[in-house]
Design a protein around this motif. Structure first.
Motif, PDB file in Angstrom:
ATOM      1  N   PRO A  50     -16.303  34.853  35.092  1.00  0.00           N
ATOM      2  CA  PRO A  50     -16.966  33.698  35.608  1.00  0.00           C
ATOM      3  C   PRO A  50     -18.368  33.766  35.641  1.00  0.00           C
ATOM      4  O   PRO A  50     -18.900  34.972  35.820  1.00  0.00           O
ATOM      5  CB  PRO A  50     -16.281  33.525  37.013  1.00  0.00           C
ATOM      6  CG  PRO A  50     -14.871  34.717  36.742  1.00  0.00           C
ATOM      7  CD  PRO A  50     -15.375  35.670  35.714  1.00  0.00           C
ATOM      8  N   THR A  51     -19.084  32.574  35.722  1.00  0.00           N
ATOM      9  CA  THR A  51     -20.476  32.659  35.536  1.00  0.00           C
ATOM     10  C   THR A  51     -21.139  33.546  36.899  1.00  0.00           C
ATOM     11  O   THR A  51     -22.192  34.224  36.683  1.00  0.00           O
ATOM     12  CB  THR A  51     -21.195  31.233  35.600  1.00  0.00           C
ATOM     13  OG1 THR A  51     -20.339  30.515  34.495  1.00  0.00           O
ATOM     14  CG2 THR A  51     -22.506  30.952  35.324  1.00  0.00           C
ATOM     15  N   ALA A  52     -20.456  33.070  37.998  1.00  0.00           N
ATOM     16  CA  ALA A  52     -21.136  34.144  39.194  1.00  0.00           C
ATOM     17  C   ALA A  52     -20.955  35.350  39.055  1.00  0.00           C
ATOM     18  O   ALA A  52     -21.918  36.266  39.512  1.00  0.00           O
ATOM     19  CB  ALA A  52     -20.391  33.449  40.519  1.00  0.00           C
ATOM     20  N   SER A  53     -19.739  35.828  38.516  1.00  0.00           N
ATOM     21  CA  SER A  53     -19.704  37.313  38.341  1.00  0.00           C
ATOM     22  C   SER A  53     -20.576  37.770  37.249  1.00  0.00           C
ATOM     23  O   SER A  53     -21.218  38.972  37.484  1.00  0.00           O
ATOM     24  CB  SER A  53     -18.319  37.546  37.987  1.00  0.00           C
ATOM     25  OG  SER A  53     -17.445  37.372  38.716  1.00  0.00           O
ATOM     26  N   PHE A  54     -20.903  37.094  36.129  1.00  0.00           N
ATOM     27  CA  PHE A  54     -21.955  37.598  35.181  1.00  0.00           C
ATOM     28  C   PHE A  54     -23.221  37.781  35.763  1.00  0.00           C
ATOM     29  O   PHE A  54     -23.955  38.601  35.509  1.00  0.00           O
ATOM     30  CB  PHE A  54     -21.760  36.754  34.062  1.00  0.00           C
ATOM     31  CG  PHE A  54     -22.542  37.450  32.798  1.00  0.00           C
ATOM     32  CD1 PHE A  54     -22.166  38.540  32.152  1.00  0.00           C
ATOM     33  CD2 PHE A  54     -23.974  36.764  32.582  1.00  0.00           C
ATOM     34  CE1 PHE A  54     -23.234  38.963  31.222  1.00  0.00           C
ATOM     35  CE2 PHE A  54     -24.570  37.148  31.750  1.00  0.00           C
ATOM     36  CZ  PHE A  54     -24.566  38.384  30.969  1.00  0.00           C
ATOM     37  N   ALA A  55     -23.577  36.662  36.699  1.00  0.00           N
ATOM     38  CA  ALA A  55     -24.947  36.602  37.278  1.00  0.00           C
ATOM     39  C   ALA A  55     -25.103  37.885  38.018  1.00  0.00           C
ATOM     40  O   ALA A  55     -26.167  38.367  38.205  1.00  0.00           O
ATOM     41  CB  ALA A  55     -25.209  35.220  37.801  1.00  0.00           C
ATOM     42  N   SER A  56     -23.946  38.193  38.967  1.00  0.00           N
ATOM     43  CA  SER A  56     -23.921  39.373  40.056  1.00  0.00           C
ATOM     44  C   SER A  56     -24.301  40.805  39.114  1.00  0.00           C
ATOM     45  O   SER A  56     -25.071  41.517  39.576  1.00  0.00           O
ATOM     46  CB  SER A  56     -22.749  39.402  40.653  1.00  0.00           C
ATOM     47  OG  SER A  56     -22.679  38.095  41.533  1.00  0.00           O
ATOM     48  N   PHE A  57     -23.531  40.873  37.876  1.00  0.00           N
ATOM     49  CA  PHE A  57     -23.646  41.896  36.924  1.00  0.00           C
ATOM     50  C   PHE A  57     -25.137  42.114  36.589  1.00  0.00           C
ATOM     51  O   PHE A  57     -25.720  43.136  36.643  1.00  0.00           O
ATOM     52  CB  PHE A  57     -22.767  41.806  35.867  1.00  0.00           C
ATOM     53  CG  PHE A  57     -22.879  42.706  34.724  1.00  0.00           C
ATOM     54  CD1 PHE A  57     -22.537  44.185  35.177  1.00  0.00           C
ATOM     55  CD2 PHE A  57     -23.589  42.256  33.538  1.00  0.00           C
ATOM     56  CE1 PHE A  57     -22.681  45.064  33.856  1.00  0.00           C
ATOM     57  CE2 PHE A  57     -23.768  43.394  32.607  1.00  0.00           C
ATOM     58  CZ  PHE A  57     -23.189  44.756  32.975  1.00  0.00           C
ATOM     59  N   VAL A  58     -25.701  40.819  36.059  1.00  0.00           N
ATOM     60  CA  VAL A  58     -27.012  41.133  35.514  1.00  0.00           C
ATOM     61  C   VAL A  58     -28.059  41.316  36.728  1.00  0.00           C
ATOM     62  O   VAL A  58     -28.840  42.138  36.651  1.00  0.00           O
ATOM     63  CB  VAL A  58     -27.377  39.763  34.711  1.00  0.00           C
ATOM     64  CG1 VAL A  58     -28.928  39.590  34.710  1.00  0.00           C
ATOM     65  CG2 VAL A  58     -26.726  39.633  33.491  1.00  0.00           C
ATOM     66  N   THR A  59     -27.794  40.781  38.031  1.00  0.00           N
ATOM     67  CA  THR A  59     -28.697  41.155  39.022  1.00  0.00           C
ATOM     68  C   THR A  59     -28.741  42.533  39.277  1.00  0.00           C
ATOM     69  O   THR A  59     -29.527  43.154  39.574  1.00  0.00           O
ATOM     70  CB  THR A  59     -28.340  40.306  40.354  1.00  0.00           C
ATOM     71  OG1 THR A  59     -28.588  38.850  40.010  1.00  0.00           O
ATOM     72  CG2 THR A  59     -29.279  40.487  41.305  1.00  0.00           C
ATOM     73  N   GLY A  60     -27.365  43.066  39.447  1.00  0.00           N
ATOM     74  CA  GLY A  60     -27.333  44.500  39.558  1.00  0.00           C
ATOM     75  C   GLY A  60     -28.121  45.553  38.616  1.00  0.00           C
ATOM     76  O   GLY A  60     -28.581  46.504  39.125  1.00  0.00           O
TER      77      GLY A  60
END
Length: 66
Positions: A50-60
């Motif tokens: 999901p887009t939100a999960s990928f965004a969290s991954f990149v932020t981390g």
């Protein structure tokens, strides 16, 4: 509805060491997902995030996470 095909790309930070993943960020808007695959196996399976999960991954990762 017009079908949307993944537009795969590797980060410009990727070297030629063969340890790369590819993403198809063009599906984030129309489908709300970001597929991720192993660049060494382009015809193999893709992990659909999901887009939100990928965004969290990149932020981390940007914050120095492992």
């Amino acid at each position: 509805m017009i079908p949307v095909s993944p537009d795969w790309f590797k980060s410009s930070y990727s070297g030629n060491g063969g340890q790369c993943v590819e993403v198809a960020a063009n599906l984030a808007g129309p489908l709300g997902v970001v597929p991720v695959r192993d660049s060494k196996n382009p015809h193999g399976p893709a992990l659909i995030l999901p887009t939100a999960s990928f965004a969290s991954f990149v932020t981390g990762i940007r914050a120095g996470g492992v």
